[in-house]
Structure formats: C-alpha cells, structure tokens
Write a protein that holds these residues in place. Sequence first.
Motif, PDB file in Angstrom:
ATOM      1  N   LEU A 227      10.531   6.198  -2.735  1.00  0.00           N
ATOM      2  CA  LEU A 227      10.981   7.215  -2.142  1.00  0.00           C
ATOM      3  C   LEU A 227      10.703   7.543  -1.332  1.00  0.00           C
ATOM      4  CD1 LEU A 227      11.136  10.575  -4.619  1.00  0.00           C
ATOM      5  CD2 LEU A 227       8.390   9.921  -3.983  1.00  0.00           C
ATOM      6  N   ILE A 228      11.801   8.343  -1.111  1.00  0.00           N
ATOM      7  CA  ILE A 228      11.515   9.238   0.588  1.00  0.00           C
ATOM      8  C   ILE A 228      11.298  10.708   0.194  1.00  0.00           C
ATOM      9  CG2 ILE A 228      12.998   9.439   2.655  1.00  0.00           C
ATOM     10  CD1 ILE A 228      14.575   6.761   2.083  1.00  0.00           C
ATOM     11  N   SER A 229      10.022  11.482   0.520  1.00  0.00           N
ATOM     12  CA  SER A 229       9.563  12.363  -0.098  1.00  0.00           C
ATOM     13  C   SER A 229       8.805  12.940   1.120  1.00  0.00           C
ATOM     14  CB  SER A 229       9.466  12.733  -1.325  1.00  0.00           C
ATOM     15  OG  SER A 229       9.435  14.003  -1.510  1.00  0.00           O
ATOM     16  N   ARG A 230       7.882  14.344   1.016  1.00  0.00           N
ATOM     17  CA  ARG A 230       6.472  14.585   1.396  1.00  0.00           C
ATOM     18  C   ARG A 230       7.099  15.807   0.374  1.00  0.00           C
ATOM     19  NH1 ARG A 230       6.654  15.824   6.825  1.00  0.00           N
ATOM     20  NH2 ARG A 230       5.142  17.857   6.623  1.00  0.00           N
TER      21      ARG A 230
ATOM     22  N   VAL B 158       2.687   1.835  -1.554  1.00  0.00           N
ATOM     23  CA  VAL B 158       2.707   1.765  -0.230  1.00  0.00           C
ATOM     24  C   VAL B 158       3.292   3.175   0.708  1.00  0.00           C
ATOM     25  CG1 VAL B 158       3.024   0.757   2.030  1.00  0.00           C
ATOM     26  CG2 VAL B 158       2.264  -0.654   0.189  1.00  0.00           C
ATOM     27  N   MET B 159       2.776   3.930   1.353  1.00  0.00           N
ATOM     28  CA  MET B 159       2.823   5.000   2.304  1.00  0.00           C
ATOM     29  C   MET B 159       2.878   4.791   3.651  1.00  0.00           C
ATOM     30  SD  MET B 159       1.758   8.803   0.678  1.00  0.00           S
ATOM     31  CE  MET B 159       0.482   8.663   2.059  1.00  0.00           C
ATOM     32  N   LYS B 160       3.909   4.915   4.174  1.00  0.00           N
ATOM     33  CA  LYS B 160       3.912   4.820   5.160  1.00  0.00           C
ATOM     34  C   LYS B 160       5.393   5.958   6.276  1.00  0.00           C
ATOM     35  CE  LYS B 160       7.402   1.556   3.713  1.00  0.00           C
ATOM     36  NZ  LYS B 160       7.687  -0.138   4.029  1.00  0.00           N
ATOM     37  N   PRO B 161       5.382   5.544   7.706  1.00  0.00           N
ATOM     38  CA  PRO B 161       6.614   6.263   8.000  1.00  0.00           C
ATOM     39  C   PRO B 161       7.639   6.422   8.093  1.00  0.00           C
ATOM     40  CG  PRO B 161       4.649   6.370   9.331  1.00  0.00           C
ATOM     41  CD  PRO B 161       3.971   5.285   8.983  1.00  0.00           C
ATOM     42  N   LEU B 162       8.585   7.018   8.093  1.00  0.00           N
ATOM     43  CA  LEU B 162      10.007   7.135   7.727  1.00  0.00           C
ATOM     44  C   LEU B 162      10.325   6.596   9.366  1.00  0.00           C
ATOM     45  CD1 LEU B 162      12.833   6.877   5.932  1.00  0.00           C
ATOM     46  CD2 LEU B 162      13.058   9.501   7.275  1.00  0.00           C
ATOM     47  N   TYR B 163       9.941   6.375  10.554  1.00  0.00           N
ATOM     48  CA  TYR B 163      10.241   6.074  11.674  1.00  0.00           C
ATOM     49  C   TYR B 163       9.582   5.231  12.375  1.00  0.00           C
ATOM     50  CZ  TYR B 163      14.433   9.232  10.708  1.00  0.00           C
ATOM     51  OH  TYR B 163      15.292   9.749  10.904  1.00  0.00           O
ATOM     52  N   GLY B 164       8.206   4.756  11.597  1.00  0.00           N
ATOM     53  CA  GLY B 164       7.324   3.813  12.340  1.00  0.00           C
ATOM     54  C   GLY B 164       7.871   2.549  12.879  1.00  0.00           C
ATOM     55  N   ASN B 165       6.850   1.979  13.646  1.00  0.00           N
ATOM     56  CA  ASN B 165       7.137   0.399  13.629  1.00  0.00           C
ATOM     57  C   ASN B 165       5.286  -0.220  14.024  1.00  0.00           C
ATOM     58  OD1 ASN B 165       6.179   0.283  16.848  1.00  0.00           O
ATOM     59  ND2 ASN B 165       7.226   2.375  16.098  1.00  0.00           N
ATOM     60  N   GLY B 166       5.630  -1.551  13.568  1.00  0.00           N
ATOM     61  CA  GLY B 166       4.764  -2.112  14.302  1.00  0.00           C
ATOM     62  C   GLY B 166       3.846  -1.847  13.161  1.00  0.00           C
TER      63      GLY B 166
ATOM     64  N   VAL C 269       7.551   7.426   3.512  1.00  0.00           N
ATOM     65  CA  VAL C 269       8.329   5.965   2.726  1.00  0.00           C
ATOM     66  C   VAL C 269       7.413   6.140   1.790  1.00  0.00           C
ATOM     67  CG1 VAL C 269       9.602   3.960   2.021  1.00  0.00           C
ATOM     68  CG2 VAL C 269       9.988   5.423   4.413  1.00  0.00           C
ATOM     69  N   ILE C 270       8.016   5.666   0.336  1.00  0.00           N
ATOM     70  CA  ILE C 270       6.142   5.795  -0.903  1.00  0.00           C
ATOM     71  C   ILE C 270       7.018   4.607  -1.601  1.00  0.00           C
ATOM     72  CG2 ILE C 270       4.975   5.885  -2.433  1.00  0.00           C
ATOM     73  CD1 ILE C 270       6.943   8.693  -0.465  1.00  0.00           C
ATOM     74  N   GLN C 271       6.500   2.808  -1.471  1.00  0.00           N
ATOM     75  CA  GLN C 271       6.985   2.349  -1.759  1.00  0.00           C
ATOM     76  C   GLN C 271       6.240   1.649  -2.795  1.00  0.00           C
ATOM     77  OE1 GLN C 271       8.832  -1.147   0.909  1.00  0.00           O
ATOM     78  NE2 GLN C 271      10.590   0.030   0.045  1.00  0.00           N
ATOM     79  N   ARG C 272       6.663   1.104  -3.862  1.00  0.00           N
ATOM     80  CA  ARG C 272       5.412  -0.165  -5.019  1.00  0.00           C
ATOM     81  C   ARG C 272       5.004  -0.872  -4.399  1.00  0.00           C
ATOM     82  NH1 ARG C 272       8.221  -2.602  -9.996  1.00  0.00           N
ATOM     83  NH2 ARG C 272       9.038  -3.998  -8.817  1.00  0.00           N
ATOM     84  N   PHE C 273       3.948  -1.127  -4.264  1.00  0.00           N
ATOM     85  CA  PHE C 273       2.893  -2.624  -3.565  1.00  0.00           C
ATOM     86  C   PHE C 273       3.379  -3.218  -4.616  1.00  0.00           C
ATOM     87  CE2 PHE C 273      -0.914  -4.978  -3.298  1.00  0.00           C
ATOM     88  CZ  PHE C 273      -0.405  -5.148  -2.116  1.00  0.00           C
TER      89      PHE C 273
END
Length: 255
Positions: free
Chosen positions: A5-8, A24-32, A62-66
Amino acid sequence: MPPTLISRDRAAIEAFRKEHGDVVMKPLYGNGGAAVFKVGAKDPNFGSLFDLFSVTFREPWVIQRFLPKVSDGDKRIILVDGKVAGAINRVPAESDHRSNMHAGGKAVPTEITKREHEICEALGPELKKRGLIFTGIDVIGDYMTEINITSPTGIHEVRRFGGADIAALLRAKAMLLPGVKFTLNVEKGGKLETTTWHFPQGVKGYFADAIAAAALPRHHRDPIDRLLIAQAAARDLTIVTGDRQIARYAVPTVW
C-alpha cells in the motif's frame, strides 16, 4: 510483489494492517534502510510512528506485508538496460530486520534462482522501454519488494565475488548511447572518488579521447576496449578529432 500500500491515510493503513498483520513501513523515497520499521499487528508504537512519518515526509509512504524470509537475505539483482548483470544476497544482522549494507547487512555471494529469472524477464523489457538503464531490484523469497533506480548499490560486491564488472558495462553503455551520462561514486578511505562517463559523439568520441590520452596501447587488456577495437577495425573506422586524423585502428595480432 507482496501486498503493498502506498498511502498516508491512517484509516487505509490500519485496514491494511488488519488484513495482513505484521508490516514494514518505510519512506517512498528512502535509501540505505533509513526509517524502515517493522510494525507488529498490535504494535502499540504504530500511532507514534504514524505521527512521526506524517510530520517528516510530505509524500505518501510504503506499507508492505512483512516477509519473514528476510532473515535468509534480501537479494539485490542488478539489471543493465533490462538484462541481469549480477546479484548479491544481503543478510541482516541478528538484531535487525533490515538487510541494507548501510544498516549492518552483510553481503554474501549468491545464485539467481529460476523464480528470480522469471521476475527479471518479466520486468526487464518494461525497464528498457522506460529508459531505465541501471536498476537494482530487491527480492525476498519469491517476491520482488523494490525497484531502485537512483544509485543502486552492490556493483562492487558483485565483482568482488567473481561476477561481472558492472562499472565497465555502464561505461560501454555510455559509449553506445551518445548523450547518456553515468557518474560512479566510490568511497575509499573515507573519501569519495567520482568517475563520469559521457561521450556525446558515442564510440568515435571515446576513441578520440582515449587515443589523445594515450589510453589505448596496442596490447590493451580491457575486454570492453578490445571489443570496441575489434568493432572499429571491422568497420574500418577512422578516428578523427577536429580536422586532423589521429589514427586508423587495426585489431592487434597479439592480445
């Protein structure tokens, strides 16, 4: 991909968590691996993390199934112009769910599985169509989790483990695609070394520059240069800079 899911929107995220459990919850434009969190199905920190993400990131996240198989590694597969160029596996530290090398993950040699080849064969033509020459995809178990198009890491590890020299492949692409510019940053001893490949005139421009710098000796050992020299000879290519002929290159009789 796993369910993603891509949402806020908090209600949408909570509904996604209810359906899929650990995420897992992470920034859309993250890295490293920065700001990548594993959030349990009933994690009491979710509200605080939601507030933190809301004030830190303007774009959706980004929210993604672990995927529990991340403990076996998160494979980075490098594609050049839509074709597989090499891969490494990145194994997370015992106390972390993140496999990114910047976050303590360990790079180890790996082989590309049948399933991973299927993923790359399905994805490669679309990457090429979109002009994405240098990409890195991440695969956990049977699922692709990310497509990285901004400076994907891993090319030095691929070569260190006996794989392709992907930097040389990118240089060759710069020669064959006039106008395309590649910049490679390498950290050595705490210092950043930058190499840029840009040949507006394509292969002819590369030869002209290399000959002017005396960088193409007769018995050249670089496999990319040897290939280009052979192609130039086959086409009876004459290298010219300005209004002066510099050299007519022939294939060396001994390599």
